[in-house]
Motif scaffolding. Structure first.
Motif, PDB file in Angstrom:
ATOM      1  N   ALA A  73       0.579  -4.939   3.684  1.00 27.14           N
ATOM      2  CA  ALA A  73      -0.748  -4.883   3.066  1.00 27.14           C
ATOM      3  C   ALA A  73      -0.643  -4.815   1.550  1.00 27.14           C
ATOM      4  CB  ALA A  73      -1.521  -3.678   3.600  1.00 27.14           C
ATOM      5  N   PHE A  74       0.301  -4.035   1.055  1.00 30.89           N
ATOM      6  CA  PHE A  74       0.472  -3.870  -0.381  1.00 30.89           C
ATOM      7  C   PHE A  74       0.928  -5.193  -1.001  1.00 30.89           C
ATOM      8  CE2 PHE A  74       2.191  -2.070  -4.300  1.00 30.89           C
ATOM      9  CZ  PHE A  74       1.258  -1.096  -4.595  1.00 30.89           C
ATOM     10  N   GLY A  75       1.928  -5.830  -0.386  1.00 29.42           N
ATOM     11  CA  GLY A  75       2.423  -7.102  -0.907  1.00 29.42           C
ATOM     12  C   GLY A  75       1.371  -8.191  -0.867  1.00 29.42           C
ATOM     13  N   LEU A  76       0.612  -8.231   0.235  1.00 35.44           N
ATOM     14  CA  LEU A  76      -0.420  -9.257   0.379  1.00 35.44           C
ATOM     15  C   LEU A  76      -1.517  -9.076  -0.665  1.00 35.44           C
ATOM     16  CD1 LEU A  76      -1.734 -11.615   1.813  1.00 35.44           C
ATOM     17  CD2 LEU A  76      -2.563 -10.039   3.564  1.00 35.44           C
ATOM     18  N   SER A  77      -1.908  -7.831  -0.914  1.00 35.06           N
ATOM     19  CA  SER A  77      -2.963  -7.593  -1.905  1.00 35.06           C
ATOM     20  C   SER A  77      -2.514  -8.018  -3.296  1.00 35.06           C
ATOM     21  CB  SER A  77      -3.367  -6.119  -1.907  1.00 35.06           C
ATOM     22  OG  SER A  77      -2.332  -5.314  -2.419  1.00 35.06           O
TER      23      SER A  77
END
Length: 220
Positions: free
Chosen positions: A132-136
């Motif tokens: 989630a962090f990388g995608l955001s």
């Protein structure tokens, strides 16, 4: 810009209802990094989901302009039966993001390796947070919504995450929920307090923190 117009949000319980907001009209400060504080169970994470559009209000309307991220730390937007990569493809279609660019970035940033092709139900909480962090970070947003999680993983990955996040902050604002006052002081320009189903803004961060700590009975 985000504005609540006569917004109410309730959750049905086995006995009665839990009220988060009751006919609240509130315009969030623009071009500011916002820290949201409130007692446990007040509904801070719900506020982020309302802002993101991942949860609708029971009544009233929410006006938003610009691109808002989903709440980092909230994995409800992912289909646990799909692989990490399949979820990335779905999100890219929603946000009209370049698929190959996002996939390349998330593969390198998340360090999940072959796990990206595995169903997300097999992921640990840390792996889901990394995804989630990388995608955001792979998608350009005007406002990033942060629910407690600023960085996950070992010290090297946390340092890498912080550097990438700081780069995004040059062109975007934050709305964050955290119980860590150091994080609030580091990132917030103003404080919003959620209390008694209402939202109040404090332009001075220290004044907002003091009000919250007095509310929580925290000794300083």
């Amino acid at each position: 810009m985000i504005e609540f117009v006569n917004v109410s949000k309730h959750y049905k319980l086995s006995h009665g209802y839990r009220t988060i907001l009751n006919e609240v009209s509130f315009k969030f400060p623009e071009q500011k990094n916002i820290g949201i504080l409130g007692m446990n169970g007040a509904g801070k994470s719900t506020i982020l989901r309302l802002i993101a559009g991942s949860e609708p209000p029971d009544s009233g309307k929410i006006i938003r302009t610009g691109r808002f991220s989903w709440p980092l730390g909230f994995g409800g937007g992912f289909n646990q039966n799909l692989s990490g990569e399949e979820n990335l493809r779905f999100v890219c279609r929603i946000y009209n993001a370049d698929l190959h660019q996002v996939l390349d970035y998330v593969r390198e940033f998340s360090e999940l390796g072959d796990a990206l092709t595995e169903p997300m139900r097999t992921y640990s909480n840390g792996m889901r947070a990394r995804l989630a962090f990388g995608l955001s970070l792979a998608i350009d947003f005007d406002v990033y919504l942060i629910d407690e999680v600023m960085a996950v993983g070992d010290p090297i990955f946390k340092k890498k995450s912080k550097a990438a996040f700081e780069a995004r902050r040059q062109t975007a604002n934050l709305i964050l929920v955290s119980h860590d006052m150091r994080t609030i002081r580091d990132y917030a320009d103003v404080i919003i307090i959620l209390k008694d189903h209402e939202l109040s803004v404090f332009d001075n961060v220290e004044s907002g923190i003091k009000f919250y700590q007095d509310l929580a009975g925290v000794k300083r």
